[in-house]
Scaffold this active site. Structure first.
Site, mmCIF file in Angstrom:
data_model
loop_
_atom_site.group_PDB
_atom_site.id
_atom_site.type_symbol
_atom_site.label_atom_id
_atom_site.label_comp_id
_atom_site.label_asym_id
_atom_site.label_seq_id
_atom_site.Cartn_x
_atom_site.Cartn_y
_atom_site.Cartn_z
ATOM 1 N N GLU A 100 -3.251 -4.353 -3.077
ATOM 2 C CA GLU A 100 -3.817 -5.217 -4.127
ATOM 3 C C GLU A 100 -3.827 -4.515 -5.479
ATOM 4 O O GLU A 100 -3.454 -5.093 -6.497
ATOM 5 C CB GLU A 100 -5.263 -5.605 -3.769
ATOM 6 C CG GLU A 100 -5.402 -6.531 -2.587
ATOM 7 C CD GLU A 100 -5.577 -5.804 -1.267
ATOM 8 O OE1 GLU A 100 -4.985 -4.704 -1.092
ATOM 9 O OE2 GLU A 100 -6.309 -6.308 -0.405
ATOM 10 N N CYS B 135 -10.689 -4.588 0.199
ATOM 11 C CA CYS B 135 -11.816 -3.640 0.144
ATOM 12 C C CYS B 135 -12.612 -3.814 -1.159
ATOM 13 O O CYS B 135 -12.148 -4.473 -2.100
ATOM 14 C CB CYS B 135 -11.297 -2.207 0.270
ATOM 15 S SG CYS B 135 -10.472 -1.595 -1.211
ATOM 16 N N CYS C 218 -10.876 -2.828 -4.543
ATOM 17 C CA CYS C 218 -9.860 -3.811 -4.954
ATOM 18 C C CYS C 218 -10.525 -5.052 -5.533
ATOM 19 O O CYS C 218 -10.057 -5.619 -6.530
ATOM 20 C CB CYS C 218 -8.950 -4.188 -3.794
ATOM 21 S SG CYS C 218 -7.753 -2.892 -3.412
ATOM 22 N N GLU D 42 0.546 5.228 0.731
ATOM 23 C CA GLU D 42 -0.305 6.293 1.274
ATOM 24 C C GLU D 42 0.195 7.668 0.843
ATOM 25 O O GLU D 42 1.269 7.800 0.244
ATOM 26 C CB GLU D 42 -0.372 6.147 2.805
ATOM 27 C CG GLU D 42 -1.045 4.822 3.174
ATOM 28 C CD GLU D 42 -1.328 4.652 4.656
ATOM 29 O OE1 GLU D 42 -0.823 5.451 5.482
ATOM 30 O OE2 GLU D 42 -2.070 3.707 4.987
ATOM 31 N N CYS E 242 -4.255 0.885 -2.252
ATOM 32 C CA CYS E 242 -4.099 -0.400 -1.567
ATOM 33 C C CYS E 242 -3.050 -1.273 -2.264
ATOM 34 O O CYS E 242 -2.835 -1.163 -3.476
ATOM 35 C CB CYS E 242 -5.411 -1.178 -1.590
ATOM 36 S SG CYS E 242 -6.754 -0.429 -0.676
ATOM 37 N N ASN F 194 0.840 -1.202 0.000
ATOM 38 C CA ASN F 194 0.000 0.000 0.000
ATOM 39 C C ASN F 194 0.874 1.250 0.000
ATOM 40 O O ASN F 194 1.974 1.265 0.559
ATOM 41 C CB ASN F 194 -1.019 0.002 1.152
ATOM 42 C CG ASN F 194 -0.446 -0.221 2.523
ATOM 43 O OD1 ASN F 194 0.570 -0.888 2.683
ATOM 44 N ND2 ASN F 194 -1.080 0.334 3.540
HETATM 45 N N1 THU Z 1 -5.224 -1.472 2.640
HETATM 46 C C1 THU Z 1 -4.690 -2.305 1.705
HETATM 47 O O1 THU Z 1 -3.634 -2.015 1.131
HETATM 48 N N2 THU Z 1 -5.345 -3.465 1.440
HETATM 49 C C2 THU Z 1 -6.425 -3.925 2.113
HETATM 50 O O2 THU Z 1 -6.904 -5.013 1.833
HETATM 51 C C3 THU Z 1 -7.031 -3.096 3.159
HETATM 52 C C4 THU Z 1 -6.484 -1.720 3.314
HETATM 53 C C5 THU Z 1 -4.479 -0.242 2.992
HETATM 54 C C6 THU Z 1 -5.083 1.038 2.566
HETATM 55 C C7 THU Z 1 -4.483 2.003 3.591
HETATM 56 O O3 THU Z 1 -3.188 2.378 3.163
HETATM 57 C C8 THU Z 1 -4.323 1.160 4.837
HETATM 58 O O4 THU Z 1 -4.358 -0.193 4.397
HETATM 59 C C9 THU Z 1 -5.394 1.403 5.881
HETATM 60 O O5 THU Z 1 -6.661 1.281 5.337
#
Ligand code: THU
Length: 164
Positions: free
Chosen positions: A69, A106, A109, A58, A67, A56
């Site tokens: 994925e 989520c 994704c 940010e 994310c 991920n």
């Molecule tokens: N996130 C993912 O990368 N994959 C998931 O399946 C759930 C959430 C990330 C998004 C964000 O950077 C952090 O996790 C918190 O939501």
């Protein structure tokens, strides 16, 4: 085929899933998640045997983040546009935590997974840690998104309901 298999312990997963979870877990160490501190890694196994990983990403402008994925799916599509995905694993950890924590992908994704599955015309398995700390092995992206919207909805004359 069963849509989901639930496995209590990582050691009991099939060898390919275990290997991919290991790759995803390793990738998660390098996630860029300074805001949530929720470090996610994703690993995809392709038809040609290659494993592509993502984490991920940010951003100070929160919605600009992405994310793990989708990072891995877009990266593999850019690098290996002709290769099919065989399996995708997701693993998450808290910053400085050594244990994996549950992370089930989520909605957006799952939608992107569905697009990739449609494009390659073959299902791929998705492996992730469920809320009860059991491993979920989904038989396809489609199984993770019932009543979904896809390319077929946009096709002219599409009407499976019988209603106009
Ligand atoms: N996130 C993912 O990368 N994959 C998931 O399946 C759930 C959430 C990330 C998004 C964000 O950077 C952090 O996790 C918190 O939501």
């Amino acid at each position: 085929m069963k849509e989901f298999t639930l496995i209590d312990h990582l050691e009991d997963l099939d060898a390919e899933s275990k290997y991919l979870v290991h790759k995803a877990k390793e990738a998660a160490l390098h996630a860029y998640a300074p805001y949530s501190k929720f470090m996610v890694g994703a690993a995809a196994l392709l038809d040609n045997g290659k494993v592509v990983t993502g984490t991920n990403q940010e951003n100070a402008a929160y919605p600009s983040g992405m994310c793990a994925e989708r990072v891995v799916l877009y990266a593999l599509s850019a690098q290996y546009p002709e290769q099919k995905i065989v399996r995708l694993a997701v693993a998450a950890r808290r910053k400085n935590g050594k244990d994996l924590v549950p992370a089930t992908s989520c909605g957006p994704c799952r939608q992107v997974m569905l697009e990739f599955e449609g494009k390659q015309a073959d299902p791929f398995k998705v492996v992730m840690l469920g809320p009860d700390n059991r491993w979920v092995v989904a038989s396809s992206a489609e199984s993770l998104l019932p009543f979904s919207f896809s390319k077929s909805n946009l096709e002219h004359g599409h009407n499976t309901s019988g209603h106009e």
